[in-house]
Design a protein around this motif. Structure first.
Motif, PDB file in Angstrom:
ATOM      1  N   ALA A 223      -1.753  10.245 -28.472  1.00  0.00           N
ATOM      2  CA  ALA A 223      -2.869   9.639 -28.829  1.00  0.00           C
ATOM      3  C   ALA A 223      -3.586   9.584 -27.577  1.00  0.00           C
ATOM      4  O   ALA A 223      -4.964   9.814 -27.267  1.00  0.00           O
ATOM      5  CB  ALA A 223      -2.924   8.537 -29.633  1.00  0.00           C
ATOM      6  N   PHE A 224      -3.168   9.206 -26.530  1.00  0.00           N
ATOM      7  CA  PHE A 224      -3.833   8.513 -25.170  1.00  0.00           C
ATOM      8  C   PHE A 224      -4.046   9.978 -24.442  1.00  0.00           C
ATOM      9  O   PHE A 224      -5.196  10.104 -23.974  1.00  0.00           O
ATOM     10  CB  PHE A 224      -2.560   7.883 -24.262  1.00  0.00           C
ATOM     11  CG  PHE A 224      -3.476   7.506 -22.975  1.00  0.00           C
ATOM     12  CD1 PHE A 224      -4.520   6.180 -23.006  1.00  0.00           C
ATOM     13  CD2 PHE A 224      -3.276   8.262 -21.847  1.00  0.00           C
ATOM     14  CE1 PHE A 224      -4.922   6.061 -21.807  1.00  0.00           C
ATOM     15  CE2 PHE A 224      -3.915   7.856 -20.523  1.00  0.00           C
ATOM     16  CZ  PHE A 224      -4.586   6.620 -20.481  1.00  0.00           C
TER      17      PHE A 224
ATOM     18  N   ALA B 290      -5.412   0.976 -24.781  1.00  0.00           N
ATOM     19  CA  ALA B 290      -4.758   2.149 -24.970  1.00  0.00           C
ATOM     20  C   ALA B 290      -4.611   2.504 -23.414  1.00  0.00           C
ATOM     21  O   ALA B 290      -3.340   2.822 -23.286  1.00  0.00           O
ATOM     22  CB  ALA B 290      -5.723   3.063 -25.522  1.00  0.00           C
ATOM     23  N   VAL B 291      -5.325   2.102 -22.618  1.00  0.00           N
ATOM     24  CA  VAL B 291      -4.675   2.262 -21.122  1.00  0.00           C
ATOM     25  C   VAL B 291      -3.603   1.336 -20.758  1.00  0.00           C
ATOM     26  O   VAL B 291      -2.373   1.725 -20.243  1.00  0.00           O
ATOM     27  CB  VAL B 291      -6.205   1.978 -20.156  1.00  0.00           C
ATOM     28  CG1 VAL B 291      -5.672   2.122 -18.687  1.00  0.00           C
ATOM     29  CG2 VAL B 291      -7.194   2.847 -20.551  1.00  0.00           C
ATOM     30  N   GLU B 292      -3.797   0.051 -21.114  1.00  0.00           N
ATOM     31  CA  GLU B 292      -2.910  -0.951 -20.783  1.00  0.00           C
ATOM     32  C   GLU B 292      -1.259  -0.594 -21.360  1.00  0.00           C
ATOM     33  O   GLU B 292      -0.275  -0.606 -20.935  1.00  0.00           O
ATOM     34  CB  GLU B 292      -3.241  -2.402 -21.386  1.00  0.00           C
ATOM     35  CG  GLU B 292      -4.474  -2.816 -20.418  1.00  0.00           C
ATOM     36  CD  GLU B 292      -4.918  -4.230 -21.044  1.00  0.00           C
ATOM     37  OE1 GLU B 292      -4.492  -4.566 -22.250  1.00  0.00           O
ATOM     38  OE2 GLU B 292      -5.629  -4.846 -20.411  1.00  0.00           O
TER      39      GLU B 292
ATOM     40  N   PHE C 152      -4.787  12.361 -15.505  1.00  0.00           N
ATOM     41  CA  PHE C 152      -4.981  13.432 -16.440  1.00  0.00           C
ATOM     42  C   PHE C 152      -5.675  14.591 -15.828  1.00  0.00           C
ATOM     43  O   PHE C 152      -6.726  14.623 -15.512  1.00  0.00           O
ATOM     44  CB  PHE C 152      -5.734  12.839 -17.607  1.00  0.00           C
ATOM     45  CG  PHE C 152      -6.038  14.198 -18.830  1.00  0.00           C
ATOM     46  CD1 PHE C 152      -4.944  14.220 -19.763  1.00  0.00           C
ATOM     47  CD2 PHE C 152      -7.036  14.667 -18.944  1.00  0.00           C
ATOM     48  CE1 PHE C 152      -4.972  15.156 -20.709  1.00  0.00           C
ATOM     49  CE2 PHE C 152      -7.290  15.509 -19.884  1.00  0.00           C
ATOM     50  CZ  PHE C 152      -6.252  15.783 -20.980  1.00  0.00           C
ATOM     51  N   PHE C 153      -4.719  15.693 -15.601  1.00  0.00           N
ATOM     52  CA  PHE C 153      -5.253  16.926 -15.052  1.00  0.00           C
ATOM     53  C   PHE C 153      -5.922  17.972 -16.178  1.00  0.00           C
ATOM     54  O   PHE C 153      -5.019  18.373 -17.085  1.00  0.00           O
ATOM     55  CB  PHE C 153      -4.266  17.539 -14.177  1.00  0.00           C
ATOM     56  CG  PHE C 153      -3.676  16.420 -13.281  1.00  0.00           C
ATOM     57  CD1 PHE C 153      -4.311  16.266 -12.141  1.00  0.00           C
ATOM     58  CD2 PHE C 153      -2.478  16.047 -13.171  1.00  0.00           C
ATOM     59  CE1 PHE C 153      -3.990  15.476 -10.937  1.00  0.00           C
ATOM     60  CE2 PHE C 153      -1.825  15.477 -12.296  1.00  0.00           C
ATOM     61  CZ  PHE C 153      -2.498  15.027 -11.202  1.00  0.00           C
ATOM     62  N   CYS C 154      -7.058  18.065 -16.254  1.00  0.00           N
ATOM     63  CA  CYS C 154      -7.804  18.957 -17.317  1.00  0.00           C
ATOM     64  C   CYS C 154      -7.994  20.361 -16.734  1.00  0.00           C
ATOM     65  O   CYS C 154      -8.396  20.471 -15.586  1.00  0.00           O
ATOM     66  CB  CYS C 154      -9.136  18.470 -17.575  1.00  0.00           C
ATOM     67  SG  CYS C 154      -9.778  19.036 -19.061  1.00  0.00           S
ATOM     68  N   HIS C 155      -7.206  21.428 -17.436  1.00  0.00           N
ATOM     69  CA  HIS C 155      -7.510  22.706 -17.264  1.00  0.00           C
ATOM     70  C   HIS C 155      -8.344  23.542 -18.339  1.00  0.00           C
ATOM     71  O   HIS C 155      -8.046  23.123 -19.491  1.00  0.00           O
ATOM     72  CB  HIS C 155      -6.099  23.297 -16.890  1.00  0.00           C
ATOM     73  CG  HIS C 155      -5.276  22.757 -15.780  1.00  0.00           C
ATOM     74  ND1 HIS C 155      -5.259  23.630 -14.587  1.00  0.00           N
ATOM     75  CD2 HIS C 155      -4.794  21.691 -15.431  1.00  0.00           C
ATOM     76  CE1 HIS C 155      -4.663  22.848 -13.529  1.00  0.00           C
ATOM     77  NE2 HIS C 155      -4.415  21.762 -14.122  1.00  0.00           N
TER      78      HIS C 155
ATOM     79  N   LEU D 251      -0.731  15.609 -18.703  1.00  0.00           N
ATOM     80  CA  LEU D 251      -0.866  14.003 -18.418  1.00  0.00           C
ATOM     81  C   LEU D 251       0.455  13.468 -17.677  1.00  0.00           C
ATOM     82  O   LEU D 251       1.416  13.922 -17.830  1.00  0.00           O
ATOM     83  CB  LEU D 251      -0.664  13.327 -19.793  1.00  0.00           C
ATOM     84  CG  LEU D 251      -0.498  11.884 -19.813  1.00  0.00           C
ATOM     85  CD1 LEU D 251      -1.973  11.073 -19.283  1.00  0.00           C
ATOM     86  CD2 LEU D 251      -0.290  11.065 -21.173  1.00  0.00           C
ATOM     87  N   ARG D 252      -0.087  12.629 -16.274  1.00  0.00           N
ATOM     88  CA  ARG D 252       1.077  12.574 -15.471  1.00  0.00           C
ATOM     89  C   ARG D 252       1.237  11.163 -15.533  1.00  0.00           C
ATOM     90  O   ARG D 252       0.189  10.324 -14.969  1.00  0.00           O
ATOM     91  CB  ARG D 252       0.784  13.268 -14.147  1.00  0.00           C
ATOM     92  CG  ARG D 252       2.019  13.192 -13.130  1.00  0.00           C
ATOM     93  CD  ARG D 252       1.694  13.882 -12.082  1.00  0.00           C
ATOM     94  NE  ARG D 252       2.957  14.694 -11.587  1.00  0.00           N
ATOM     95  CZ  ARG D 252       2.992  15.227 -10.384  1.00  0.00           C
ATOM     96  NH1 ARG D 252       2.167  14.835  -9.386  1.00  0.00           N
ATOM     97  NH2 ARG D 252       4.259  15.807  -9.901  1.00  0.00           N
ATOM     98  N   PHE D 253       2.448  10.665 -15.248  1.00  0.00           N
ATOM     99  CA  PHE D 253       2.643   9.217 -15.007  1.00  0.00           C
ATOM    100  C   PHE D 253       3.287   9.319 -13.672  1.00  0.00           C
ATOM    101  O   PHE D 253       4.338  10.086 -13.325  1.00  0.00           O
ATOM    102  CB  PHE D 253       4.052   8.717 -16.053  1.00  0.00           C
ATOM    103  CG  PHE D 253       3.274   8.327 -17.454  1.00  0.00           C
ATOM    104  CD1 PHE D 253       2.240   8.549 -17.787  1.00  0.00           C
ATOM    105  CD2 PHE D 253       4.496   7.995 -18.215  1.00  0.00           C
ATOM    106  CE1 PHE D 253       1.728   8.137 -18.944  1.00  0.00           C
ATOM    107  CE2 PHE D 253       3.993   7.785 -19.581  1.00  0.00           C
ATOM    108  CZ  PHE D 253       2.793   7.773 -19.729  1.00  0.00           C
ATOM    109  N   LEU D 254       2.892   8.363 -12.729  1.00  0.00           N
ATOM    110  CA  LEU D 254       3.317   8.226 -11.354  1.00  0.00           C
ATOM    111  C   LEU D 254       3.893   6.791 -10.962  1.00  0.00           C
ATOM    112  O   LEU D 254       3.074   5.868 -11.423  1.00  0.00           O
ATOM    113  CB  LEU D 254       2.200   8.786 -10.427  1.00  0.00           C
ATOM    114  CG  LEU D 254       1.597  10.072 -10.358  1.00  0.00           C
ATOM    115  CD1 LEU D 254       0.055  10.186 -10.269  1.00  0.00           C
ATOM    116  CD2 LEU D 254       2.317  10.966  -9.483  1.00  0.00           C
ATOM    117  N   TYR D 255       4.842   6.841 -10.170  1.00  0.00           N
ATOM    118  CA  TYR D 255       5.481   5.645  -9.781  1.00  0.00           C
ATOM    119  C   TYR D 255       5.858   5.686  -8.298  1.00  0.00           C
ATOM    120  O   TYR D 255       6.369   6.839  -7.789  1.00  0.00           O
ATOM    121  CB  TYR D 255       6.736   5.249 -10.394  1.00  0.00           C
ATOM    122  CG  TYR D 255       7.656   4.171  -9.824  1.00  0.00           C
ATOM    123  CD1 TYR D 255       7.091   2.911  -9.688  1.00  0.00           C
ATOM    124  CD2 TYR D 255       9.011   4.517  -9.232  1.00  0.00           C
ATOM    125  CE1 TYR D 255       7.714   1.877  -9.039  1.00  0.00           C
ATOM    126  CE2 TYR D 255       9.724   3.709  -8.762  1.00  0.00           C
ATOM    127  CZ  TYR D 255       9.188   2.296  -8.595  1.00  0.00           C
ATOM    128  OH  TYR D 255       9.885   1.232  -7.862  1.00  0.00           O
TER     129      TYR D 255
END
Length: 362
Positions: free
Chosen positions: A131-132, A51-53, A299-302, A174-178
């Motif tokens: 799902a992720f 799932a991570v990959e 993943f920033f949980c609030h 949920l944040r994608f970073l590049y």
């Protein structure tokens, strides 16, 4: 020259008995108090490695999408969407220019569907992203429960209950970073100040905004550093010593400002940054590099947005003295007043997105 790596505890949060759970909870709390960062071993039980990959594959696909697709999903004041290179400035007091990174923030999903525009390039995979996100949220609930147990909060579910989605929306993201390689940025020398110099960073020094952050990284990609109690910068390896043979890199978990504020500064919200390679400096761990493209997933949980950040019902939190233990320094954004989780988040976002909020009244 090689910098000394950060001394961050490695904890396996799996526990089969109540006694094991208590031991893990105590270790987790002490790591959160002393370091603010914790490596969580990822055996694939809570979050399958595939799932991570697979999520990293989608992240690479998203950032390779045409700029027009991403621009159509530009970040909004609700903190959802795409932010372009140098759009965000995490350390506005000290940065010459904005961060050298792209990011895409995903908010709430309902029945596997994003509640925001997403680029067509990845739209058919939104169920996979949802799902992720669910998997990450489940682990965060587990960690919040352990923190409640370790702090002897009454009831122990105090933190976890505040993060239950059925109780209302939150700022969870949920944040994608590049981060592009330095070699891609150097040819951009055109006199507009956008070419990085030796003092610039990929992501400015900052502490996170929410309760806890889960960070996924790829092997071999260096760059993350934390500010130690000795006020020095220490690299944070993707695979610290002792985890090299694990099936996947450990998940890096850190305490955010909100949880530090909530616990009166007892749990430490640690400042961190992402840097470019420095001239003459070697990476801290063999096999890692800071010259290639860098991808990460955060993943920033609030808590639920309407949650009032009232005093935590814990004797240890109640007895913590800010002046003696440095709580005020550890959490510079805390104020001695009750606010909601959403109010706390908005306070931080306005400091980071100078362009996004420039036309709004404070």
């Amino acid at each position: 020259m090689m910098a000394q790596i950060a001394k961050i505890p490695i904890i396996d949060i799996a526990s089969d008995t109540e006694q094991d759970q208590l031991k893990v909870a105590k270790k987790l709390v002490e790591a959160a108090v002393e370091h603010g960062f914790i490596y969580i071993r990822n055996s694939g039980k809570d979050i399958p490695i595939e799932a991570v990959e697979g999520t990293f594959d989608l992240s690479k696909k998203l950032f390779a999408a045409p700029v027009a697709e991403k621009q159509a999903c530009t970040i909004q004041p609700n903190n959802r969407g795409w932010s372009a290179m140098q759009y965000e400035t995490l350390d506005p007091k000290n940065q010459r220019v904005g961060d050298y990174k792209e990011a895409f923030n995903f908010g709430e999903f309902i029945d596997g569907k994003a509640q925001q525009p997403i680029p067509p390039t990845i739209s058919e995979h939104e169920g996979q992203i949802s799902a992720f996100r669910d998997l990450c949220h489940g682990v965060c609930l587990k960690i919040n429960t352990l923190l409640g147990i370790g702090l002897e909060v009454n009831p122990p579910s105090f933190f976890a209950s505040a993060h239950l989605r059925e109780n209302g929306p939150s700022g969870t993201t949920l944040r994608f970073l590049y981060y592009p390689p330095l070699s891609d940025l150097l040819p951009a020398a055109d006199g507009d100040g956008n070419t990085p110099n030796e003092d610039d960073v990929r992501a400015g020094a900052h502490s996170d905004y929410g309760s806890i952050t889960m960070l996924f990284r790829l092997k071999g990609q260096a760059g993350l550093e934390i500010l130690t109690r000795q006020n020095t910068w220490a690299p944070v390896p993707v695979c610290p010593p002792g985890t090299e043979s694990d099936p996947a890199p450990p998940i890096l978990v850190n305490i955010g400002d909100l949880l530090s504020y909530w616990t009166n500064g007892l749990l430490r919200s640690t400042v961190h940054r992402v840097v470019f390679p420095r001239r003459g400096e070697r990476v801290a761990v063999d096999g890692e590099t800071s010259t290639e493209p860098r991808y990460s997933i955060a993943f920033f949980c609030h808590p639920v947005g309407t949650t009032p950040l009232l005093p935590v019902p814990s004797e240890r939190v109640r007895n913590f003295r800010r002046s003696e233990d440095g709580g005020e320094k550890n959490n510079p954004y805390a104020e001695r007043k009750v606010m909601t989780a959403d109010e706390h988040l908005q306070m931080r976002l306005r400091a980071s997105y100078l362009t996004l909020y420039k036309d709004e009244k404070a």
